[in-house]
Write a protein that holds these residues in place. Structure first.
Motif, PDB file in Angstrom:
ATOM      1  N   ILE A 185      -4.989 -12.296   4.054  1.00  0.00           N
ATOM      2  CA  ILE A 185      -4.489 -11.013   3.838  1.00  0.00           C
ATOM      3  C   ILE A 185      -3.949 -10.979   2.356  1.00  0.00           C
ATOM      4  O   ILE A 185      -3.198 -11.917   1.751  1.00  0.00           O
ATOM      5  N   ILE A 186      -4.475  -9.897   1.545  1.00  0.00           N
ATOM      6  CA  ILE A 186      -4.074  -9.740   0.297  1.00  0.00           C
ATOM      7  C   ILE A 186      -2.797  -8.850   0.232  1.00  0.00           C
ATOM      8  O   ILE A 186      -2.570  -7.978   0.905  1.00  0.00           O
ATOM      9  N   HIS A 187      -1.965  -9.181  -0.772  1.00  0.00           N
ATOM     10  CA  HIS A 187      -0.284  -8.488  -0.817  1.00  0.00           C
ATOM     11  C   HIS A 187      -0.309  -7.908  -1.922  1.00  0.00           C
ATOM     12  O   HIS A 187      -0.407  -8.341  -3.238  1.00  0.00           O
ATOM     13  N   TRP A 188      -0.284  -6.484  -1.799  1.00  0.00           N
ATOM     14  CA  TRP A 188      -0.247  -5.624  -3.242  1.00  0.00           C
ATOM     15  C   TRP A 188       1.500  -5.244  -3.234  1.00  0.00           C
ATOM     16  O   TRP A 188       1.653  -4.506  -2.243  1.00  0.00           O
ATOM     17  N   LEU A 189       2.122  -6.147  -3.944  1.00  0.00           N
ATOM     18  CA  LEU A 189       3.897  -5.668  -4.278  1.00  0.00           C
ATOM     19  C   LEU A 189       3.905  -5.029  -5.260  1.00  0.00           C
ATOM     20  O   LEU A 189       3.611  -5.069  -6.319  1.00  0.00           O
ATOM     21  N   VAL A 224     -11.458 -10.772   3.850  1.00  0.00           N
ATOM     22  CA  VAL A 224     -10.580 -10.077   3.852  1.00  0.00           C
ATOM     23  C   VAL A 224      -9.954  -9.803   5.403  1.00  0.00           C
ATOM     24  O   VAL A 224     -10.864  -8.838   6.069  1.00  0.00           O
ATOM     25  N   ASP A 225      -9.057 -10.354   5.788  1.00  0.00           N
ATOM     26  CA  ASP A 225      -8.318  -9.834   7.237  1.00  0.00           C
ATOM     27  C   ASP A 225      -7.773  -8.554   6.963  1.00  0.00           C
ATOM     28  O   ASP A 225      -7.773  -7.783   7.835  1.00  0.00           O
ATOM     29  N   GLY A 226      -6.949  -8.357   5.903  1.00  0.00           N
ATOM     30  CA  GLY A 226      -6.357  -6.999   5.849  1.00  0.00           C
ATOM     31  C   GLY A 226      -5.598  -7.201   4.281  1.00  0.00           C
ATOM     32  O   GLY A 226      -5.300  -8.055   3.776  1.00  0.00           O
ATOM     33  N   ILE A 227      -4.833  -5.975   4.117  1.00  0.00           N
ATOM     34  CA  ILE A 227      -4.005  -5.829   2.932  1.00  0.00           C
ATOM     35  C   ILE A 227      -2.730  -5.331   3.089  1.00  0.00           C
ATOM     36  O   ILE A 227      -2.722  -4.401   4.047  1.00  0.00           O
ATOM     37  N   LYS A 228      -1.738  -5.925   2.639  1.00  0.00           N
ATOM     38  CA  LYS A 228      -0.390  -5.475   2.970  1.00  0.00           C
ATOM     39  C   LYS A 228      -0.182  -4.531   1.767  1.00  0.00           C
ATOM     40  O   LYS A 228      -0.008  -5.226   0.530  1.00  0.00           O
ATOM     41  N   ASP A 233       5.833   4.001  -0.139  1.00  0.00           N
ATOM     42  CA  ASP A 233       5.524   5.377  -0.409  1.00  0.00           C
ATOM     43  C   ASP A 233       4.286   5.646   0.569  1.00  0.00           C
ATOM     44  O   ASP A 233       3.237   5.218   0.307  1.00  0.00           O
ATOM     45  N   LYS A 234       4.488   6.306   1.845  1.00  0.00           N
ATOM     46  CA  LYS A 234       3.509   6.420   2.910  1.00  0.00           C
ATOM     47  C   LYS A 234       2.250   7.024   2.452  1.00  0.00           C
ATOM     48  O   LYS A 234       1.034   6.901   2.990  1.00  0.00           O
ATOM     49  N   ARG A 235       2.348   7.887   1.514  1.00  0.00           N
ATOM     50  CA  ARG A 235       1.267   8.639   1.082  1.00  0.00           C
ATOM     51  C   ARG A 235       0.061   7.586   0.671  1.00  0.00           C
ATOM     52  O   ARG A 235      -1.174   7.988   0.905  1.00  0.00           O
ATOM     53  N   HIS A 236       0.425   6.783  -0.225  1.00  0.00           N
ATOM     54  CA  HIS A 236      -0.657   5.780  -0.614  1.00  0.00           C
ATOM     55  C   HIS A 236      -1.145   5.072   0.247  1.00  0.00           C
ATOM     56  O   HIS A 236      -2.413   4.642   0.404  1.00  0.00           O
ATOM     57  N   GLU A 237      -0.324   4.610   1.403  1.00  0.00           N
ATOM     58  CA  GLU A 237      -0.714   3.684   2.608  1.00  0.00           C
ATOM     59  C   GLU A 237      -1.746   4.335   3.263  1.00  0.00           C
ATOM     60  O   GLU A 237      -2.812   3.974   3.618  1.00  0.00           O
ATOM     61  N   ILE A 238      -1.411   5.804   3.777  1.00  0.00           N
ATOM     62  CA  ILE A 238      -2.260   6.601   4.562  1.00  0.00           C
ATOM     63  C   ILE A 238      -3.542   6.896   3.925  1.00  0.00           C
ATOM     64  O   ILE A 238      -4.663   6.676   4.715  1.00  0.00           O
ATOM     65  N   ALA A 239      -3.433   7.315   2.726  1.00  0.00           N
ATOM     66  CA  ALA A 239      -4.837   7.246   1.909  1.00  0.00           C
ATOM     67  C   ALA A 239      -5.578   6.210   1.707  1.00  0.00           C
ATOM     68  O   ALA A 239      -6.903   6.465   2.114  1.00  0.00           O
ATOM     69  N   MET A 240      -4.948   5.166   1.503  1.00  0.00           N
ATOM     70  CA  MET A 240      -5.682   3.846   1.491  1.00  0.00           C
ATOM     71  C   MET A 240      -6.513   3.349   2.722  1.00  0.00           C
ATOM     72  O   MET A 240      -7.798   2.810   2.914  1.00  0.00           O
ATOM     73  N   ARG A 241      -5.690   3.501   3.946  1.00  0.00           N
ATOM     74  CA  ARG A 241      -6.279   2.848   4.982  1.00  0.00           C
ATOM     75  C   ARG A 241      -7.366   3.555   5.840  1.00  0.00           C
ATOM     76  O   ARG A 241      -8.275   2.966   6.262  1.00  0.00           O
ATOM     77  N   SER A 242      -7.433   4.715   5.442  1.00  0.00           N
ATOM     78  CA  SER A 242      -8.533   5.393   5.882  1.00  0.00           C
ATOM     79  C   SER A 242      -9.996   5.417   4.960  1.00  0.00           C
ATOM     80  O   SER A 242     -11.086   5.508   5.578  1.00  0.00           O
ATOM     81  N   SER A 247     -13.652  -3.639   8.960  1.00  0.00           N
ATOM     82  CA  SER A 247     -13.219  -4.829   9.560  1.00  0.00           C
ATOM     83  C   SER A 247     -11.723  -5.249   8.866  1.00  0.00           C
ATOM     84  O   SER A 247     -11.205  -6.506   9.217  1.00  0.00           O
ATOM     85  N   VAL A 248     -11.278  -4.592   7.783  1.00  0.00           N
ATOM     86  CA  VAL A 248     -10.166  -4.815   7.000  1.00  0.00           C
ATOM     87  C   VAL A 248      -9.094  -4.173   7.554  1.00  0.00           C
ATOM     88  O   VAL A 248      -8.818  -2.894   7.706  1.00  0.00           O
ATOM     89  N   ARG A 249      -7.933  -4.675   7.950  1.00  0.00           N
ATOM     90  CA  ARG A 249      -6.620  -4.013   8.454  1.00  0.00           C
ATOM     91  C   ARG A 249      -5.773  -3.768   7.312  1.00  0.00           C
ATOM     92  O   ARG A 249      -5.652  -4.216   6.136  1.00  0.00           O
ATOM     93  N   MET A 250      -5.122  -2.724   7.607  1.00  0.00           N
ATOM     94  CA  MET A 250      -4.011  -2.175   6.900  1.00  0.00           C
ATOM     95  C   MET A 250      -2.491  -2.785   7.283  1.00  0.00           C
ATOM     96  O   MET A 250      -2.284  -2.380   8.650  1.00  0.00           O
ATOM     97  N   TYR A 251      -2.004  -3.739   6.707  1.00  0.00           N
ATOM     98  CA  TYR A 251      -0.556  -4.177   7.131  1.00  0.00           C
ATOM     99  C   TYR A 251       0.377  -3.415   6.373  1.00  0.00           C
ATOM    100  O   TYR A 251       0.477  -3.357   5.117  1.00  0.00           O
ATOM    101  N   THR A 252       1.297  -2.731   6.867  1.00  0.00           N
ATOM    102  CA  THR A 252       2.152  -1.998   6.344  1.00  0.00           C
ATOM    103  C   THR A 252       3.254  -2.866   5.850  1.00  0.00           C
ATOM    104  O   THR A 252       3.771  -3.769   6.603  1.00  0.00           O
ATOM    105  N   GLY A 253       3.615  -2.403   4.576  1.00  0.00           N
ATOM    106  CA  GLY A 253       4.857  -3.142   3.940  1.00  0.00           C
ATOM    107  C   GLY A 253       5.949  -2.210   3.602  1.00  0.00           C
ATOM    108  O   GLY A 253       6.910  -2.445   2.706  1.00  0.00           O
ATOM    109  N   ASP A 254       6.017  -0.840   4.353  1.00  0.00           N
ATOM    110  CA  ASP A 254       6.667   0.259   4.188  1.00  0.00           C
ATOM    111  C   ASP A 254       7.784   0.105   4.836  1.00  0.00           C
ATOM    112  O   ASP A 254       7.873   0.311   6.041  1.00  0.00           O
TER     113      ASP A 254
END
Length: 387
Positions: A185-189, A224-228, A233-242, A247-254
């Protein structure tokens, strides 16, 4: 119901009467979302150390809290920023924590655990080379794998300090991902959690940074299992997960909009790796169980009152959110004191903590209002107030 005098902003106080706590049944079915709680550490207040300089951990209570999270069906994200990684917890103690927690999990079903590997034993410096950053990542990844843990690849302050371009990030992540045994899991903090990580991926704009990150994920998808994503800012997460590889999950850190992001929009959803799940674990578990049963209204009903609490816990300066997480554990009887590694119990004001008490009560998350009130009253007394 219990009663306490709580301070008010601008002076004065009010009488607060607690409500009835919510009671949640343990989950009876597997969740339809992967859900990790980033877990805090319990300090040892009786250790003979200088707390600002040397971390002292109560291992028994720290591991007991992980047992609590597992009992609720939640995974444990170990040795992350919620455990005060880089804010009181150094790499040596982090590795000991990882080894102990992985051993406690025993590899058993229902005891999901993933562990933070980063470069925090390498002091950030613009004069570092990319090869030094790679070597630091390799050292920690090897240690986590040797302990039997799965890797969460944490963002690197050292890389942020010395990288000259997005290509340097690609070079580091390509090298590390090419060596790991299992998908990570990659973590973008974001910089709101850690100012030293501002401009991560070599771009100051989050949209441009996302493009760099997506390129790295696309060419390393098998590792990569996923990225956290922790940008609040939910807009970035919504745009990125699509746009993620299939095979890569979006793990919300929001920690502001997690109910909406986990539920999804009918086409895409986020899994969860959240610090607030440490503080609201019973409610998070019950909500995820409701979601698994397709009881969407029940899911929303459980999580809606936790959002004001979470937004308060994670308000700016966001990096001090751990104080609120530990306060919740103390109020709910999971530890006997409100002392933190590095003395971080002092990172939030008494007014902040009093408001946290109110919001936790409104959310029905003070499991024993009499105990919580007695402990909050003792905290007020330390500050010269009668509760």
């Amino acid at each position: 119901m219990a009663e306490i005098r709580l301070p008010l902003a601008g002076g004065g106080s009010e009488t607060w009467r607690t409500g009835e706590p919510l009671r949640f049944d343990p989950p009876s079915r597997p969740f339809t979302r992967v859900a990790y709680a980033a877990a805090h550490v319990v300090a040892d207040p009786l250790a003979e150390v200088d707390p600002w300089l040397e971390p002292a951990i109560d291992w028994e209570r720290t591991l007991a809290y992980r047992e609590h999270l597992w009992s609720l069906g939640l995974g444990v994200a170990e040795a992350m920023d919620t455990a005060q990684r880089g804010m009181g917890l150094d790499w040596a103690k982090s590795l000991e924590l990882i080894r102990r927690a992985v051993a406690a999990s025993g590899g058993r079903p229902g005891r999901l655990i993933a562990c933070g590997a980063g470069t925090d034993h390498l002091a950030p410096d613009p004069g570092l080379s990319v090869e030094q950053v790679i070597a630091a990542y390799e050292e920690q990844c090897a240690a986590v794998e040797a302990a039997g843990g799965r890797i969460i690849l944490m963002a690197s302050r050292a890389l942020a300090a010395c990288a000259r371009s997005p290509d340097d990030y690609g070079r580091v992540y390509d090298r590390i991902l090419g060596q790991v045994r299992e998908p990570v899991i990659i973590h973008w903090l974001g910089g709101m959690f850690d100012p030293a990580l501002e401009g991560y991926w070599g771009r100051g704009d989050h949209g441009e940074a996302m493009e760099v990150c997506l390129d790295i994920l696309a060419r390393n998808a098998a590792k990569v299992d996923g990225i956290k994503v922790s940008l609040l800012d939910k807009r970035h997460e919504i745009a990125m997960r699509s746009r993620l590889p299939e095979s890569v999950r979006m793990y919300t850190g929001d920690d502001f909009d997690y109910p909406e992001l986990i539920l999804g929009d009918g086409e895409h959803h986020s899994d969860a790796l959240l610090g607030i799940f440490d503080a609201i674990a019973p409610a998070a578990s019950a909500a995820l169980a409701a979601l698994a049963a397709d009881e969407h209204e029940r899911y929303r009903e459980i999580l809606a009152p936790t959002v004001p609490l979470s937004r308060h816990v994670f308000r700016a300066p966001t990096r001090f959110y751990k104080t609120g997480v530990v306060l919740m554990a103390w109020l709910n009887g999971h530890q006997d004191h409100f002392t933190m590694v590095g003395g971080q119990q002092s990172a939030r004001s008494l007014l902040h903590l009093a408001e946290l008490f109110r919001l936790a009560d409104r959310a029905g998350l003070l499991q024993d209002p009499e105990l919580a009130t007695a402990r909050m009253r003792s905290l007020l007394a330390v500050h010269g107030l009668e509760g």
